[in-house]
Design an enzyme around this catalytic site. Structure first.
Site, PDB file in Angstrom:
ATOM      1  N   ASP A   2       0.817  -1.209   0.000  1.00  0.00           N
ATOM      2  CA  ASP A   2       0.000   0.000   0.000  1.00  0.00           C
ATOM      3  C   ASP A   2       0.853   1.263   0.000  1.00  0.00           C
ATOM      4  OD1 ASP A   2      -2.344   1.359  -0.074  1.00  0.00           O
ATOM      5  OD2 ASP A   2      -2.879   1.005   2.022  1.00  0.00           O
ATOM      6  N   ASN A  50     -10.686  -3.213  -5.847  1.00  0.00           N
ATOM      7  CA  ASN A  50      -9.908  -2.260  -6.647  1.00  0.00           C
ATOM      8  C   ASN A  50     -10.510  -1.965  -8.024  1.00  0.00           C
ATOM      9  OD1 ASN A  50      -6.685  -3.311  -5.294  1.00  0.00           O
ATOM     10  ND2 ASN A  50      -7.954  -1.572  -4.721  1.00  0.00           N
TER      11      ASN A  50
HETATM   12  C1  IPE Z   1      -1.064   0.157  -4.110  1.00  0.00           C
HETATM   13  O1  IPE Z   1      -1.206   1.324  -3.398  1.00  0.00           O
HETATM   14  C2  IPE Z   1      -2.161  -0.849  -3.933  1.00  0.00           C
HETATM   15  C3  IPE Z   1      -2.732  -1.354  -5.215  1.00  0.00           C
HETATM   16  C4  IPE Z   1      -4.031  -1.490  -5.383  1.00  0.00           C
HETATM   17  C5  IPE Z   1      -1.864  -1.739  -6.331  1.00  0.00           C
HETATM   18  P1  IPE Z   1      -2.439   2.320  -3.506  1.00  0.00           P
HETATM   19  O2  IPE Z   1      -2.829   2.506  -4.927  1.00  0.00           O
HETATM   20  O3  IPE Z   1      -3.539   1.844  -2.605  1.00  0.00           O
HETATM   21  O4  IPE Z   1      -1.817   3.665  -2.949  1.00  0.00           O
HETATM   22  P2  IPE Z   1      -2.516   4.758  -2.043  1.00  0.00           P
HETATM   23  O5  IPE Z   1      -3.163   4.066  -0.896  1.00  0.00           O
HETATM   24  O6  IPE Z   1      -3.498   5.476  -2.902  1.00  0.00           O
HETATM   25  O7  IPE Z   1      -1.379   5.646  -1.614  1.00  0.00           O
HETATM   26 MG    MG Z   2      -4.169   2.254  -0.725  1.00  0.00          MG
END
Ligand code: IPE
Ligand code: MG
Length: 224
Positions: A2, A50
């Site tokens: 993350d 996601n």
């Molecule tokens: C990567 O980080 C996680 C994935 C879904 C690939 P994020 O995309 O959640 O990053 P932040 O939380 O917006 O900083």
């Molecule tokens: Mg994130």
């Protein structure tokens, strides 16, 4: 993994720039595993939630997964890494699914590090899909409902061949589970670090694993 988005934002760059930087971090972390005594590593790349991100970000991530497999396959094979994927493949692009399957096949003889990549993975979704498979066995008369226990259900999970995690690390300062290995983490230790994933190094990893090693695990029992 993350914090990619915030890492990019801090640099005034698009979120995908952060995801690319995040993908480059994976190699160092995987390669650090043998020295740390870690034989199983699971990384959360894309959750069932996601898909709610913009179409540009989702498409960018899917392209990144294909490129990652293409670029890293040989190195993973040579470094003794066995790759597996967990999550629901039905919603993924067939081309990506084919590449995932091929990588699983070519690395299936490796055993130094078992790397599991969670793509379109959600803990609840996994339990629901496992329950569906279990119900089919019951409906077909191959399984007696009276014989169903926790072990039976675990057998139908995506992780049926993997040990439960000892330690779950979440980067970027968030202190949530966010649907990651819900069933499997019943007795996992959790470590949270403010470090954003693209900044997470083997040294951070080693420090966290060191903290974990100092903890006493009782699994609900009383140790004298
Ligand atoms: C990567 O980080 C996680 C994935 C879904 C690939 P994020 O995309 O959640 O990053 P932040 O939380 O917006 O900083
Ligand atoms: Mg994130």
């Amino acid at each position: 993994m993350d914090g990619n988005g915030r890492w990019a934002q801090m640099r005034g760059r698009p979120r995908l720039f952060g995801h690319q930087a995040g993908a480059r971090r994976v190699r160092e972390i995987v390669e650090a595993c043998p020295d740390l005594g870690i034989r199983y590593l699971t990384i959360f790349a894309f959750s069932t939630e996601n898909w709610r991100r913009t179409q540009v970000e989702v498409a960018g991530l899917m392209t990144l997964f294909r490129r990652y497999i293409q670029k890293e396959a040989t190195a993973l094979l040579d470094k003794g890494v066995r790759v597996r994927f967990i999550g629901d493949r039905d919603r993924l692009d067939p081309k990506l699914v084919g590449m995932m399957h091929a990588l699983e096949e070519i690395t299936s003889g490796n055993d130094l590090v078992n790397l599991t990549v969670a793509i379109n993975y959600g803990g609840r979704d996994e339990v629901a899909r496992a329950t569906k498979r279990l119900a089919r066995e019951v409906a077909a008369g191959r399984l007696d409902p009276e014989d169903v226990d926790a072990e039976t259900l675990a057998h139908f999970l995506d992780t049926c061949l993997l040990p439960d995690p000892d330690l779950v690390i979440r980067t970027s300062g968030e202190a949530r589970i966010s649907n990651f290995l819900l069933w499997q983490s019943a007795y996992a230790e959790y470590e949270f670090t403010p470090v954003l994933w693209p900044d997470f190094t083997a040294a951070h990893f080693a420090e966290i694993v060191g903290n974990y090693s100092a903890r006493e695990r009782r699994y609900g029992a009383v140790l004298s």
